[in-house]
Design an enzyme around this catalytic site. Structure first.
Site, PDB file in Angstrom:
ATOM      1  N   LYS A 129      35.131 -34.289 -14.733  1.00  0.00           N
ATOM      2  CA  LYS A 129      34.502 -33.677 -15.907  1.00  0.00           C
ATOM      3  C   LYS A 129      34.379 -34.688 -17.042  1.00  0.00           C
ATOM      4  CE  LYS A 129      33.696 -29.477 -14.399  1.00  0.00           C
ATOM      5  NZ  LYS A 129      32.360 -28.850 -14.425  1.00  0.00           N
ATOM      6  N   THR A 165      37.045 -16.378 -14.228  1.00  0.00           N
ATOM      7  CA  THR A 165      36.187 -16.436 -13.036  1.00  0.00           C
ATOM      8  C   THR A 165      37.074 -16.693 -11.818  1.00  0.00           C
ATOM      9  OG1 THR A 165      35.877 -18.824 -13.084  1.00  0.00           O
ATOM     10  CG2 THR A 165      34.334 -17.510 -14.405  1.00  0.00           C
ATOM     11  N   ASP A 208      22.655 -26.694  -2.437  1.00  0.00           N
ATOM     12  CA  ASP A 208      23.952 -27.367  -2.459  1.00  0.00           C
ATOM     13  C   ASP A 208      23.716 -28.659  -3.232  1.00  0.00           C
ATOM     14  OD1 ASP A 208      26.104 -29.095  -1.922  1.00  0.00           O
ATOM     15  OD2 ASP A 208      26.538 -28.073  -0.036  1.00  0.00           O
ATOM     16  N   TYR A 221      39.854 -33.132 -10.958  1.00  0.00           N
ATOM     17  CA  TYR A 221      38.858 -32.301 -11.659  1.00  0.00           C
ATOM     18  C   TYR A 221      38.626 -32.852 -13.065  1.00  0.00           C
ATOM     19  CZ  TYR A 221      36.997 -28.072 -13.991  1.00  0.00           C
ATOM     20  OH  TYR A 221      36.248 -27.176 -14.714  1.00  0.00           O
ATOM     21  N   ASN A 268      25.754 -25.949 -13.507  1.00  0.00           N
ATOM     22  CA  ASN A 268      26.941 -25.093 -13.586  1.00  0.00           C
ATOM     23  C   ASN A 268      27.848 -25.223 -12.364  1.00  0.00           C
ATOM     24  OD1 ASN A 268      28.343 -22.785 -14.937  1.00  0.00           O
ATOM     25  ND2 ASN A 268      27.828 -21.763 -13.007  1.00  0.00           N
TER      26      ASN A 268
END
Ligand SMILES: NC(=O)c1ccc[n+]([C@@H]2O[C@H](COP(=O)([O-])OP(=O)(O)OC[C@H]3O[C@@H](n4cnc5c(N)ncnc54)[C@H](OP(=O)(O)O)[C@@H]3O)[C@@H](O)[C@H]2O)c1
Length: 204
Positions: free
Chosen positions: A111, A142, A22, A107, A45
């Site tokens: 990033k 995905t 984790d 998010y 990733n």
């Protein structure tokens, strides 16, 4: 190959060694690093993406914990091995690092921060012979994009394009049709020129 996952993993290819990892757990990161003798390529990733509207600070912190500090923590722990091998770091970021999608602003922020981290690491680690790649991935089919009815690249094609670009020495990688349409303008743009100019300050 070591595969770090939160859930227990069994893989049919015996060359794959599962690792409990984790990326928000410092002790697990260190335990994973301690199990390895050497490392040539680190692929960061792990990522989370939740819809939000920036009204909840905890949601932003959750994204930063995984997408920024997870990448940071794993990289720092594995850096001694990568320095010894003159290795490669591949950070799977997102096109949203360059321009936010305001449906997932937390998010996007995480990033963008991880991209900035990637650019600084690239400059700071160059003289140790460690190459640092940013992957500015676009929509890929995905779990993360399940339910989104938009054109998506296959995970297999994206993974192949990433490793081909690493082999070709492309520092910023655009591994799918949408991101690839931006590659030329990014590489020849003012922001990239400024990154190079700023990176030269490290050597100076
Ligand atoms: N799909 C896209 O369109 C797209 C586009 C641009 C960038 N990306 C990036 O590509 C990367 C892979 O995402 P994906 O599309 O494959 O999404 P995904 O199917 O949701 O996979 C995300 C993976 O990250 C793992 N993860 C989440 N939090 C973690 C933690 N704290 N520690 C360790 N692992 C953790 C998840 O593990 P669990 O299975 O345990 O939850 C899962 O395996 C992410 O960084 C994502 O931001 C994806």
């Amino acid at each position: 190959m070591y595969a770090g996952t939160r859930q227990p993993l069994t893989h049919p290819d015996r060359r794959v060694t599962p690792l409990a990892l984790d990326v928000t757990d410092a002790a697990q990161i260190q335990a994973a690093a301690d199990r390895m003798e050497s490392l040539d390529v680190l692929v960061n990733n792990a990522g989370i993406a939740l819809y939000d509207d920036l009204s909840d600070r905890a949601t932003l912190e959750r994204h930063l914990a995984v997408n920024l500090f997870g990448t940071y923590g794993v990289t720092q722990a594995f850096l001694p091995m990568l320095t010894r091998s003159h290795g490669v770091i591949v950070n799977n970021l997102s096109l949203m690092a360059l321009a936010p999608v305001p449906l997932t602003p937390a998010y996007s922020i995480s990033k963008a921060a991880a991209f900035n981290l990637t650019q600084s690491l690239r400059a700071l680690l160059a003289d140790r012979g460690v190459r640092v790649h940013a992957v500015l991935t676009g929509p890929t089919d995905t779990e993360m994009t399940r339910g989104l009815d938009i054109p998506k690249a296959s995970p297999q094609s994206v993974a192949q394009a990433i490793f081909d670009a690493v082999d070709a020495g492309e520092e910023d990688i655009f591994p799918d049709p949408l991101s690839a349409s931006m590659a030329g303008s990014w590489r020849n743009g003012a922001a990239k020129a400024l990154e190079r100019q700023n990176a030269a300050l490290v050597a100076a």
